[in-house]
Structures are given as C-alpha cells and as structure tokens.
Design a protein around this motif. Structure first.
Motif, short mmCIF file in Angstrom:
data_model
loop_
_atom_site.label_atom_id
_atom_site.label_comp_id
_atom_site.label_asym_id
_atom_site.label_seq_id
_atom_site.Cartn_x
_atom_site.Cartn_y
_atom_site.Cartn_z
N UNK A 19 0.85 -1.18 0.00
CA UNK A 19 0.00 0.00 0.00
C UNK A 19 0.88 1.23 0.00
N UNK A 20 0.77 2.02 -1.04
CA UNK A 20 1.51 3.27 -1.13
C UNK A 20 0.64 4.40 -0.61
N UNK A 21 1.30 5.40 -0.07
CA UNK A 21 0.59 6.56 0.45
C UNK A 21 1.20 7.82 -0.13
N UNK A 22 0.38 8.79 -0.39
CA UNK A 22 0.82 10.09 -0.90
C UNK A 22 0.30 11.16 0.07
N UNK A 23 1.21 11.93 0.61
CA UNK A 23 0.84 13.03 1.50
C UNK A 23 1.47 14.31 0.99
N UNK A 24 0.92 15.43 1.41
CA UNK A 24 1.41 16.71 0.91
C UNK A 24 1.53 17.73 2.03
N UNK A 25 2.45 18.63 1.85
CA UNK A 25 2.53 19.81 2.70
C UNK A 25 2.44 21.03 1.80
N UNK A 26 1.81 22.06 2.29
CA UNK A 26 1.65 23.28 1.50
C UNK A 26 0.37 23.34 0.69
N UNK A 27 -0.27 22.19 0.48
CA UNK A 27 -1.56 22.12 -0.18
C UNK A 27 -2.39 21.03 0.49
#
Length: 120
Positions: A19-27
């Motif tokens: 399971x891959x995860x994608x997280x963001x900072x700034x948006x």
C-alpha cells in the motif's frame, strides 16, 4: 513551498501486496485530483491511476486489470494506492502528482517517488 511525499514502497515477492501513500505539505490533497504514475527501469514515466475530487471518480489504466485500488483518506488528507497480486513488471518508481484534472498537468506538483521492487 509545496511538497508531495510518497511512502510505502519496498521489496515484495510476486503475488504480494503493498500500500503506497501520498501526503502533501503546503496544499490539501483533498482539493486536488491525484494521479499515480510509475517509471520502470529504462522506461518513460507512465500514468497508472487517477482519483478526482468528485466522490467515486477513479480511473485506471488497462494494465492494472483490477489489481490496484486508489482511494482517499480524507481525514488524513492522503491518497492511498493498494496494489495486489504484484508482478515483476510492476517494478519501478511510483510517483504521485497533484493535478487540476486527470489529464491537466498545468501547475501540477509531483513527489520524489517511492521504489517498488517485485522479485523472487
């Protein structure tokens, strides 16, 4: 500054799952369409799946063949990619991209990628 970070990659045997995860900072990813792309060794980067901001709107390339599931965890503001029945040809670097639309890369943000290796 906007940053996307992929995680969850690794080494797995054929038939295994990740399971891959994608997280963001700034948006906030909840406000963006998110695409997963992959780049196999020696190959061009290719699109794999996409989830829009519209609930239930997900798209998969044909070669996925029901093995991968893309979803949102809105509470955590992340996008997940469940990959099942992995094959050696799934090996590559997987990137997530925050877009305005599945085919609209204008003003997009792309992470640094996470390596997935499928081998015996």
């Amino acid at each position: 500054q906007v940053q996307l970070v992929e995680s969850g990659g690794g080494l797995v045997q054929p038939g295994g799952s990740l399971t891959l995860s994608c997280a963001a900072s700034g948006i906030s990813l909840n406000r963006y369409t998110v695409r997963w792309l992959r780049q196999a060794p020696g190959e061009k980067r290719e699109e794999v799946s996409c989830i829009s901001t519209t609930v239930g709107s997900v798209y998969y390339e044909d070669f996925v063949n029901g093995r991968f599931i893309i979803s949102r965890d809105s509470a955590r503001d992340t996008v997940l990619r469940q990959m099942n029945n992995l094959r050696p040809e799934d090996t590559g670097v997987y990137y997530c991209a925050a877009l305005r639309g599945c085919n609209n890369y204008e003003g997009s943000y792309v992470g640094q990628g996470t390596q997935v290796t499928v081998t015996t």
